[in-house]
Design a protein around this motif. Structure first.
Motif, PDB file in Angstrom:
ATOM      1  N   ILE A  96       0.840  -1.207   0.000  1.00  6.34           N
ATOM      2  CA  ILE A  96       0.000   0.000   0.000  1.00  6.34           C
ATOM      3  C   ILE A  96       0.872   1.254   0.000  1.00  6.34           C
ATOM      4  CG2 ILE A  96      -1.605   1.352   1.401  1.00  6.34           C
ATOM      5  CD1 ILE A  96      -2.907  -1.336   2.191  1.00  6.34           C
ATOM      6  N   ILE A  97       1.881   1.265   0.825  1.00  4.98           N
ATOM      7  CA  ILE A  97       2.779   2.431   0.864  1.00  4.98           C
ATOM      8  C   ILE A  97       3.510   2.587  -0.463  1.00  4.98           C
ATOM      9  CG2 ILE A  97       4.882   3.346   1.930  1.00  4.98           C
ATOM     10  CD1 ILE A  97       3.854   2.162   4.591  1.00  4.98           C
ATOM     11  N   ALA A  98       3.973   1.508  -1.036  1.00  4.08           N
ATOM     12  CA  ALA A  98       4.685   1.571  -2.315  1.00  4.08           C
ATOM     13  C   ALA A  98       3.767   2.048  -3.437  1.00  4.08           C
ATOM     14  CB  ALA A  98       5.274   0.218  -2.658  1.00  4.08           C
ATOM     15  N   SER A  99       2.512   1.617  -3.408  1.00  4.52           N
ATOM     16  CA  SER A  99       1.590   2.045  -4.468  1.00  4.52           C
ATOM     17  C   SER A  99       1.243   3.518  -4.333  1.00  4.52           C
ATOM     18  CB  SER A  99       0.325   1.197  -4.455  1.00  4.52           C
ATOM     19  OG  SER A  99      -0.447   1.476  -3.305  1.00  4.52           O
ATOM     20  N   GLN A 100       1.194   4.025  -3.127  1.00  7.61           N
ATOM     21  CA  GLN A 100       0.932   5.456  -2.933  1.00  7.61           C
ATOM     22  C   GLN A 100       2.107   6.291  -3.422  1.00  7.61           C
ATOM     23  OE1 GLN A 100      -0.040   5.783   1.190  1.00  7.61           O
ATOM     24  NE2 GLN A 100      -2.166   5.147   0.889  1.00  7.61           N
ATOM     25  N   HIS A 101       3.297   5.843  -3.185  1.00 11.06           N
ATOM     26  CA  HIS A 101       4.476   6.581  -3.649  1.00 11.06           C
ATOM     27  C   HIS A 101       4.618   6.458  -5.170  1.00 11.06           C
ATOM     28  CE1 HIS A 101       5.993   7.872   0.163  1.00 11.06           C
ATOM     29  NE2 HIS A 101       5.869   6.646   0.665  1.00 11.06           N
ATOM     30  N   GLU A 112       2.182   6.341  -7.352  1.00 15.33           N
ATOM     31  CA  GLU A 112       1.222   7.247  -7.976  1.00 15.33           C
ATOM     32  C   GLU A 112       1.763   8.673  -8.000  1.00 15.33           C
ATOM     33  OE1 GLU A 112      -2.382   6.803  -5.836  1.00 15.33           O
ATOM     34  OE2 GLU A 112      -2.770   4.789  -6.601  1.00 15.33           O
ATOM     35  N   ASP A 113       2.550   9.074  -7.031  1.00 15.74           N
ATOM     36  CA  ASP A 113       3.123  10.417  -6.985  1.00 15.74           C
ATOM     37  C   ASP A 113       4.115  10.643  -8.115  1.00 15.74           C
ATOM     38  OD1 ASP A 113       1.606  10.912  -4.765  1.00 15.74           O
ATOM     39  OD2 ASP A 113       3.232  10.524  -3.334  1.00 15.74           O
ATOM     40  N   ASP A 114       4.778   9.601  -8.574  1.00 12.94           N
ATOM     41  CA  ASP A 114       5.773   9.723  -9.633  1.00 12.94           C
ATOM     42  C   ASP A 114       5.126  10.070 -10.979  1.00 12.94           C
ATOM     43  OD1 ASP A 114       7.680   9.118  -7.789  1.00 12.94           O
ATOM     44  OD2 ASP A 114       7.823   6.996  -8.365  1.00 12.94           O
ATOM     45  N   TRP A 115       3.862   9.731 -11.176  1.00  8.65           N
ATOM     46  CA  TRP A 115       3.197   9.925 -12.466  1.00  8.65           C
ATOM     47  C   TRP A 115       2.469  11.270 -12.583  1.00  8.65           C
ATOM     48  CZ3 TRP A 115       4.368   6.973 -16.426  1.00  8.65           C
ATOM     49  CH2 TRP A 115       4.915   5.716 -16.177  1.00  8.65           C
ATOM     50  N   GLU A 116       2.416  12.013 -11.517  1.00 11.43           N
ATOM     51  CA  GLU A 116       1.711  13.291 -11.579  1.00 11.43           C
ATOM     52  C   GLU A 116       2.525  14.319 -12.371  1.00 11.43           C
ATOM     53  OE1 GLU A 116       0.561  14.685  -7.749  1.00 11.43           O
ATOM     54  OE2 GLU A 116      -0.481  12.834  -7.275  1.00 11.43           O
ATOM     55  N   PRO A 117       1.838  15.144 -13.211  1.00 14.29           N
ATOM     56  CA  PRO A 117       2.581  16.159 -13.994  1.00 14.29           C
ATOM     57  C   PRO A 117       3.080  17.324 -13.155  1.00 14.29           C
ATOM     58  CG  PRO A 117       0.235  16.058 -14.633  1.00 14.29           C
ATOM     59  CD  PRO A 117       0.461  15.056 -13.560  1.00 14.29           C
TER      60      PRO A 117
END
Length: 93
Positions: free
Chosen positions: A81-86, A88-93
């Protein structure tokens, strides 16, 4: 000389750990618990005591493996869960 007490068969613990924790060693614990009862019925207290210790040991092994697997799954779930949250942050423009 007083008669020896029948050893404990650990059947309820064996069934509980089979259902709730780890079934492979739990089934062995149930078999050993039944062996205790049959040995006591025959009057073979030495065999009953040995089977009683084995039933107890296999029940506790099932409990330990079950608790360890629950803890490991919980840790793994939190890490994912923590890894998936981090991630998602990498893909934000």
């Amino acid at each position: 000389m007083e008669p020896r007490r029948a050893p404990h068969d650990y059947l309820p613990i064996a069934v509980l750990t089979t259902v709730c924790c780890f079934w492979p060693t739990g089934i062995i614990a149930i078999i050993k618990a039944v062996q205790v009862r049959t040995a006591v019925a025959r009057g073979d207290m030495v065999t009953a005591e040995i089977a009683s210790r084995e039933a107890r040991n296999f029940s506790f092994i099932s409990l330990a493996v079950g608790i360890a697997s629950i803890v490991l799954c919980t840790i793994l779930t939190v890490v994912v869960i923590i890894a998936s949250q981090h991630h998602e942050d990498d893909w934000e423009p």
